[in-house]
Design a protein around this motif. Structure first.
Motif, PDB file in Angstrom:
ATOM      1  N   VAL A  13       0.804  -1.222   0.000  1.00  0.00           N
ATOM      2  CA  VAL A  13       0.000   0.000   0.000  1.00  0.00           C
ATOM      3  C   VAL A  13       0.840   1.278   0.000  1.00  0.00           C
ATOM      4  O   VAL A  13       0.527   2.221  -0.733  1.00  0.00           O
ATOM      5  N   PRO A  14       1.923   1.381   0.776  1.00  0.00           N
ATOM      6  CA  PRO A  14       2.685   2.637   0.756  1.00  0.00           C
ATOM      7  C   PRO A  14       3.207   2.999  -0.629  1.00  0.00           C
ATOM      8  O   PRO A  14       3.153   4.172  -1.024  1.00  0.00           O
ATOM      9  N   LEU A  17       0.373   4.140  -2.829  1.00  0.00           N
ATOM     10  CA  LEU A  17      -0.013   5.510  -2.490  1.00  0.00           C
ATOM     11  C   LEU A  17       0.955   6.519  -3.097  1.00  0.00           C
ATOM     12  O   LEU A  17       0.532   7.537  -3.661  1.00  0.00           O
ATOM     13  N   ALA A 182      -4.050  12.335   2.700  1.00  0.00           N
ATOM     14  CA  ALA A 182      -3.937  10.901   2.391  1.00  0.00           C
ATOM     15  C   ALA A 182      -2.614  10.334   2.893  1.00  0.00           C
ATOM     16  O   ALA A 182      -2.575   9.233   3.460  1.00  0.00           O
ATOM     17  N   GLN A 183      -1.534  11.077   2.695  1.00  0.00           N
ATOM     18  CA  GLN A 183      -0.232  10.585   3.155  1.00  0.00           C
ATOM     19  C   GLN A 183      -0.163  10.535   4.666  1.00  0.00           C
ATOM     20  O   GLN A 183       0.400   9.604   5.250  1.00  0.00           O
ATOM     21  N   LEU A 185      -2.546   9.956   6.673  1.00  0.00           N
ATOM     22  CA  LEU A 185      -3.380   8.867   7.178  1.00  0.00           C
ATOM     23  C   LEU A 185      -2.852   7.487   6.823  1.00  0.00           C
ATOM     24  O   LEU A 185      -3.005   6.542   7.608  1.00  0.00           O
ATOM     25  N   VAL A 186      -2.241   7.340   5.660  1.00  0.00           N
ATOM     26  CA  VAL A 186      -1.937   6.003   5.143  1.00  0.00           C
ATOM     27  C   VAL A 186      -0.445   5.691   5.099  1.00  0.00           C
ATOM     28  O   VAL A 186      -0.036   4.551   5.329  1.00  0.00           O
ATOM     29  N   LEU A 187       0.383   6.677   4.811  1.00  0.00           N
ATOM     30  CA  LEU A 187       1.802   6.405   4.584  1.00  0.00           C
ATOM     31  C   LEU A 187       2.517   6.111   5.897  1.00  0.00           C
ATOM     32  O   LEU A 187       2.581   6.977   6.776  1.00  0.00           O
TER      33      LEU A 187
END
Length: 434
Positions: A13-14, A17, A182-183, A185-187
């Motif tokens: 996922v990273p 993204l 987004a970064q 939250l997810v990265l």
């Protein structure tokens, strides 16, 4: 497209993204920047000198601070620097949307330039560390999404300009704000390993690494030639056809070829060809492509534009062949804790060479015009060709001397051979190198 989609799904996922992030980065950037000069001149009423000042400040803020961004990624972690860069660019574009004074425009230029200096080396350092065994594939995918964003961005920007420039600037700011969220939250964060010395010594080490500097100088022409998609190629295309639609055709050709072929080309070369040979071949194709417009070709505009389209195609193919392996090899020069710094030096040097080359090409275009034709003079094409072919020759020399990639170390694993580039990852590398 199927191969690209399969490649994207095969990464964690990273990386997915960050690849999509680069699509968004280029969409947001190209929504605004191609139209900025016209806005500053026609609506703000700045003189040509002040427009040059605003644009020059942005370029200087980005190119001059790449090394700072790379060091920040090493010491603070790439994740935080990426997020900060996207956030700064959102703020910078928002200032473009609301500010009309020269001081506000200069602040916006500095912020957007600094943003690029932060996240460009940080993103590449993050990818290099997150995909150590699939770097070339990751960077190939990165190039695909970046190219698509560079085509989509001006189209979206043109649509928003039907409202006004502020709508385009606001839209670009919202794109970067969404990427920032987004970064965040997810990265995930990556482990940060200290280099064990001061920032100044980090810079000194990278700037005195002879093997790395030879690699950087040899490949800086890659970026100098990529910038010609915005200078000699569009000038020639419009000159021989008399319509700006020909310029749009160049970008469509470049993007479609890249999106359709990048992942497959990189995967095939990765399995069958050593890195040095692939990079040298890519630079040779790119350089040779700039000789095609020198061939005399008459007829209607649709025929006369063919040499420019062939050059654009050669440029796209050459970049597809060379660039993923350049970015794959680069981290191998850096020891633990210096990957971002080395990316920063590489992009700083490449930016300087690109600026010098573009200035030289522009000078040849001006002095070579005799009023009889508006086409790009032969000297400009020959200079571009010489840059590409000289780069190919230099890479070939470095490859033959086993100077591409990290020095062999004593504790390499049994399935790697020092100096051999026929392998999925850039191995052998120094222990712990990102």
């Amino acid at each position: 497209m199927r191969a690209t989609w399969a490649s994207w799904r095969g990464f964690p996922v990273p990386i997915r993204l960050l690849v999509v992030n680069q699509l968004g980065v280029n969409v947001g950037f190209y929504m605004l920047l191609p139209f900025l000069a016209g806005y500053l001149t026609d609506q703000i009423g700045l003189s040509a000198a002040l427009v040059g000042l605003v644009l020059g400040v942005r370029n200087l803020s980005q190119q001059g601070l790449f090394l700072l961004g790379g060091s920040a990624a090493d010491r603070l972690g790439a994740r935080g620097v990426i997020i900060a860069g996207c956030g700064l660019r959102a703020v910078g574009f928002a200032v473009f949307a609301v500010g009309g004074s020269l001081s506000a425009l200069l602040v916006a230029s500095v912020l957007t330039g600094l943003a690029g200096a932060l996240f460009n080396p940080a993103v590449r350092a993050y990818l290099a560390q997150a995909a150590p065994d699939r770097r070339a594939e990751a960077f190939a995918l990165f190039n695909v999404f970046a190219s698509a964003g560079a085509l989509i961005g001006p189209l979206v920007g043109s649509a928003l300009l039907l409202v006004d420039f502020r709508a385009a600037a606001t839209g670009a700011a919202l794109v970067f704000a969404a990427l920032t969220v987004a970064q965040a939250l997810v990265l995930p964060a990556q482990p940060v390993t200290a280099s064990g010395q001061s920032v100044g010594r980090d810079w000194r080490e990278s700037l005195t690494d002879g093997r790395f500097l030879a690699f950087t100088v040899a490949l800086s022409a890659l970026f100098a030639l990529q910038t010609q998609l915005y200078l000699v190629l569009p000038v020639q295309a419009e000159a021989v056809t008399g319509t700006p639609l020909a310029v749009a055709a160049l970008f469509v050709v470049s993007t479609v070829v890249t999106v359709a072929g990048q992942v497959r080309i990189t995967a095939r070369l990765r399995r069958r060809v050593d890195r040095g040979t692939a990079i040298a071949a890519g630079m040779a194709v790119t350089g040779a492509g700039f000789l095609v417009p020198l061939l005399p070709l008459g007829g209607p505009p649709a025929v006369r534009v063919l040499p420019v389209l062939v050059t654009t195609l050669a440029l796209a193919v050459g970049v597809m062949v060379a660039q993923p392996f350049v970015l794959e090899l680069l981290p191998g020069f850096a020891r633990t804790g210096l990957t971002g710094t080395y990316f920063g030096v590489f992009y700083l040097a490449s930016g300087v060479v690109a600026a010098l080359a573009t200035t030289a090409v522009g000078g040849l275009m001006q002095t070579g015009s005799d009023g009889a034709a508006e086409r790009v003079p032969a000297g400009a094409w020959l200079l571009c060709a010489a840059l590409g072919l000289a780069s190919a020759a230099a890479v070939r020399v470095l490859h033959r001397r086993n100077l591409l990639g990290p020095r062999p170390v004593a504790d390499t694993t049994p399935d790697t051979v020092p100096g051999d580039a026929r392998m999925p990852a850039v191995t052998p590398r120094r222990p712990g190198a990102a």
